[in-house]
Design an enzyme around this catalytic site. Structure first.
Site, PDB file in Angstrom:
ATOM      1  N   GLY A  71       1.008  -1.114  -0.179  1.00  0.00           N
ATOM      2  CA  GLY A  71       0.191  -0.035   0.028  1.00  0.00           C
ATOM      3  C   GLY A  71       0.898   1.356  -0.060  1.00  0.00           C
ATOM      4  O   GLY A  71       0.446   2.296  -0.828  1.00  0.00           O
ATOM      5  N   THR A  72       1.798   1.315   0.622  1.00  0.00           N
ATOM      6  CA  THR A  72       2.639   2.452   1.027  1.00  0.00           C
ATOM      7  C   THR A  72       3.380   2.831  -0.540  1.00  0.00           C
ATOM      8  O   THR A  72       3.463   3.932  -1.134  1.00  0.00           O
ATOM      9  CB  THR A  72       3.968   2.169   1.732  1.00  0.00           C
ATOM     10  OG1 THR A  72       3.290   2.182   3.170  1.00  0.00           O
ATOM     11  CG2 THR A  72       4.929   3.468   1.992  1.00  0.00           C
ATOM     12  N   ASN A 152      -8.279   3.665   8.357  1.00  0.00           N
ATOM     13  CA  ASN A 152      -7.879   2.925   8.956  1.00  0.00           C
ATOM     14  C   ASN A 152      -8.012   2.664  10.161  1.00  0.00           C
ATOM     15  O   ASN A 152      -8.175   1.605  11.132  1.00  0.00           O
ATOM     16  CB  ASN A 152      -6.408   2.432   8.604  1.00  0.00           C
ATOM     17  CG  ASN A 152      -5.724   3.605   8.762  1.00  0.00           C
ATOM     18  OD1 ASN A 152      -6.042   4.722   8.073  1.00  0.00           O
ATOM     19  ND2 ASN A 152      -4.579   3.958   9.439  1.00  0.00           N
ATOM     20  N   GLN A 180      -7.983  -0.154   3.016  1.00  0.00           N
ATOM     21  CA  GLN A 180      -8.862  -0.722   4.370  1.00  0.00           C
ATOM     22  C   GLN A 180     -10.265  -1.243   3.651  1.00  0.00           C
ATOM     23  O   GLN A 180     -10.920  -1.615   4.454  1.00  0.00           O
ATOM     24  CB  GLN A 180      -8.633   0.196   5.175  1.00  0.00           C
ATOM     25  CG  GLN A 180      -7.526   0.584   6.067  1.00  0.00           C
ATOM     26  CD  GLN A 180      -7.131  -0.770   6.903  1.00  0.00           C
ATOM     27  OE1 GLN A 180      -7.810  -1.692   6.826  1.00  0.00           O
ATOM     28  NE2 GLN A 180      -5.801  -0.716   7.282  1.00  0.00           N
ATOM     29  N   SER A 200      -3.387  -3.380  -0.836  1.00  0.00           N
ATOM     30  CA  SER A 200      -2.503  -4.295  -0.362  1.00  0.00           C
ATOM     31  C   SER A 200      -2.924  -5.455   0.198  1.00  0.00           C
ATOM     32  O   SER A 200      -3.868  -5.701   0.873  1.00  0.00           O
ATOM     33  CB  SER A 200      -1.979  -3.228   0.883  1.00  0.00           C
ATOM     34  OG  SER A 200      -1.089  -4.121   1.643  1.00  0.00           O
ATOM     35  N   HIS A 202      -1.547  -7.717   2.245  1.00  0.00           N
ATOM     36  CA  HIS A 202      -1.963  -8.208   3.644  1.00  0.00           C
ATOM     37  C   HIS A 202      -2.974  -7.748   4.627  1.00  0.00           C
ATOM     38  O   HIS A 202      -3.447  -8.309   5.664  1.00  0.00           O
ATOM     39  CB  HIS A 202      -0.514  -7.836   4.503  1.00  0.00           C
ATOM     40  CG  HIS A 202      -0.312  -6.571   4.904  1.00  0.00           C
ATOM     41  ND1 HIS A 202      -0.650  -6.169   5.915  1.00  0.00           N
ATOM     42  CD2 HIS A 202       0.319  -5.457   4.082  1.00  0.00           C
ATOM     43  CE1 HIS A 202      -0.331  -4.879   6.085  1.00  0.00           C
ATOM     44  NE2 HIS A 202       0.347  -4.369   5.246  1.00  0.00           N
ATOM     45  N   THR A 238      12.752  -7.220 -10.875  1.00  0.00           N
ATOM     46  CA  THR A 238      11.882  -8.562 -11.304  1.00  0.00           C
ATOM     47  C   THR A 238      10.965  -8.794 -10.237  1.00  0.00           C
ATOM     48  O   THR A 238      11.014  -8.615  -8.927  1.00  0.00           O
ATOM     49  CB  THR A 238      13.201  -9.557 -10.938  1.00  0.00           C
ATOM     50  OG1 THR A 238      14.088  -9.357 -11.850  1.00  0.00           O
ATOM     51  CG2 THR A 238      12.520 -10.908 -11.093  1.00  0.00           C
ATOM     52  N   CYS A 326       3.572   5.285  19.639  1.00  0.00           N
ATOM     53  CA  CYS A 326       4.502   5.550  20.858  1.00  0.00           C
ATOM     54  C   CYS A 326       5.713   5.839  20.414  1.00  0.00           C
ATOM     55  O   CYS A 326       6.421   4.863  19.725  1.00  0.00           O
ATOM     56  CB  CYS A 326       4.118   4.524  21.767  1.00  0.00           C
ATOM     57  SG  CYS A 326       4.821   4.830  23.547  1.00  0.00           S
TER      58      CYS A 326
HETATM   59  C1  LIG Z   1      -5.199   3.175   4.846  1.00  0.00           C
HETATM   60  C2  LIG Z   1      -3.843   2.361   4.529  1.00  0.00           C
HETATM   61  N1  LIG Z   1      -3.157   2.991   3.576  1.00  0.00           N
HETATM   62  C3  LIG Z   1      -1.783   2.508   3.349  1.00  0.00           C
HETATM   63  C4  LIG Z   1      -1.166   1.444   4.153  1.00  0.00           C
HETATM   64  C5  LIG Z   1      -0.081   0.896   3.962  1.00  0.00           C
HETATM   65  O1  LIG Z   1       0.067  -0.288   3.341  1.00  0.00           O
HETATM   66  P1  LIG Z   1       1.242  -1.341   3.416  1.00  0.00           P
HETATM   67  O2  LIG Z   1       1.369  -1.789   4.701  1.00  0.00           O
HETATM   68  O3  LIG Z   1       1.043  -2.431   2.566  1.00  0.00           O
HETATM   69  O4  LIG Z   1       2.294  -0.448   3.049  1.00  0.00           O
HETATM   70  C6  LIG Z   1      -1.882   0.914   5.165  1.00  0.00           C
HETATM   71  C7  LIG Z   1      -1.521   0.126   6.117  1.00  0.00           C
HETATM   72  O5  LIG Z   1      -1.719   0.045   7.566  1.00  0.00           O
HETATM   73  C8  LIG Z   1      -3.384   1.539   5.440  1.00  0.00           C
HETATM   74  O6  LIG Z   1      -4.147   1.296   6.450  1.00  0.00           O
END
Ligand SMILES: Cc1ncc(COP(=O)(O)O)c(C=O)c1O
Length: 388
Positions: A71-72, A152, A180, A200, A202, A238, A326
């Site tokens: 996601g990032t 999230n 999410q 994403s 996971h 790759t 934290c």
């Molecule tokens: C709304 C949202 N965007 C992006 C991400 C980032 O995804 P990733 O962990 O696959 O980099 C998250 C992960 O917590 C998320 O909740």
């Protein structure tokens, strides 16, 4: 000790069928998908199949799906890719909500240091951004608007289609972070009317370190990773074949049981919420309860420090989360609750319960049985007076 996992928005357990598919690829399909020979073509076929499954989850064409590291990266790629493709002489203004994930917020912040300007849209107590606020913020210089589909921390669903329409009317592109929502509720790129959409694996029982950016056909964006011609020259390197295959299987499984699972999980979430609100005085749900993903509730506990409650619950085998981070010994308030206009104490006394496949009625009973006692004990240890 039995353990109850109520932190599915952080990550999910990989589905056993996903593990099996990934193990088979790791063992048997080691070829480089760019290789012309048999081994390469087997790996390429596995990626093609996964691409179709991921596309089906979001109502897209497979050719529009770019696999990423999660996601990032997808959020970075969408924002930087569009901003940089349009070039420094063109539009330079970005709009995002104040409740976006850090992957969006910090990308916009980074671009601000290189000449882009940005507007953070405020959200009210509901945790839902208003299309009117977007209308007021759009200018002829706006290049991209990024509004997450579901938040999230509190789970609220944003009016993405309506906001995308407004952005398009002003000639701006629209990205949504659907990390999410994908796998939890129906996500359809056409119905959402967006240009770019991040997901994403996971978060829907797939592996970590793999995700996708959906890019509307014909949209030009600059790659952030330069190198070979992988992913139609949009993302060099790759391919992570086992990860991509795992994401594909997870996407198919999520699509197949989406409605049934959403109904099951939302019933559990609603029961948990009702029982906690009834059994524990001084509790309030943060954000609108209507437009939410089915698995999330974020509850504020008056006169309790969220971090202490999280640790006490963990000691009893219950895993939850706080929106606060934290860092270096200081408790950072949740930027989401802060953006919703809540006072400082409420940004630090809230717990996120995010349910998922692992949960049953027994988990709800367990939490409801231990939570009132833990909260009472924590409150007896604090001298903070009750707030109205
Ligand atoms: C709304 C949202 N965007 C992006 C991400 C980032 O995804 P990733 O962990 O696959 O980099 C998250 C992960 O917590 C998320 O909740």
């Amino acid at each position: 000790m039995p353990r109850t996992y109520l932190d599915h928005n952080a990550t999910t357990a990989v589905n056993p069928a996903v593990v099996d598919a990934m193990a088979a690829v790791l063992r048997d399909d080691f070829g480089n998908p760019s290789s012309v020979h048999h081994f390469g073509q087997r790996a390429k076929a596995a990626i093609d199949q996964a691409r179709s499954a991921v596309a089906a989850l979001i109502g897209a064409d497979p050719s529009e799906v770019v696999f990423t590291s999660g996601g990032t990266e997808s959020d970075n790629f969408a924002i930087r890719g569009v901003a940089e493709a349009l070039g420094p002489a063109r539009r330079r203004h970005l709009i995002v909500t104040a409740i976006e994930h850090e992957a969006v917020l910090n990308t916009v912040k980074a671009l601000s240091r290189h000449g882009w300007t940005s507007t953070l849209l405020a959200v009210g107590e509901t945790g839902i951004a208003s299309p009117d606020t977007l209308s007021a913020a759009l200018t002829d210089d706006t290049v991209l608007v990024s509004v997450m589909h579901a938040n999230n921390e509190i789970g609220t669903i944003q009016p993405v289609a309506e906001m995308a329409r407004l952005a398009h009317e002003r000639g701006a592109l629209f990205h949504t972070d659907a990390v999410q929502s994908a796998g939890k509720i129906r996500v359809d790129v056409k119905a959402l009317e967006v240009d770019l959409l991040s997901i994403s694996a996971h978060k829907f029982y797939g592996p970590k370190g793999v995700g996708a950016l959906w890019v509307r056909r014909g949209l030009r964006l600059l790659p952030i990773l330069t190198g070979g011609k992988h992913e139609r020259s949009r993302r060099a390197g790759t391919e992570n074949v086992p990860g991509i295959v795992g994401m594909g299987v997870a996407a198919s499984l999520a699509a197949a049981k989406m409605d049934e699972e959403a109904r099951r999980v939302s019933a559990l979430r609603d029961r948990l919420e009702e029982r906690v609100l009834r059994a524990v005085p001084g509790t309030t749900v943060n954000g609108a309860r209507s437009a939410r993903v089915p698995n999330t509730t974020n509850i504020s506990f008056d006169r309790v420090e969220a971090e202490s409650l999280l640790i006490a619950l963990d000691l009893e085998g219950v895993a939850v989360s706080t929106g606060s981070a934290c860092s270096s010994g200081t408790l950072e308030p949740s930027h989401v609750l802060k953006a919703m206009g809540f006072p400082a104490h409420r940004t630090q006394n809230s717990i996120r319960f995010s349910l998922g496949a692992a949960n049953t009625d027994a988990d709800i009973e367990r939490v409801v049985a231990i939570l009132p006692g833990i909260v009472e004990k924590l409150r007896s240890l604090t001298r903070v007076p009750a707030r109205a």
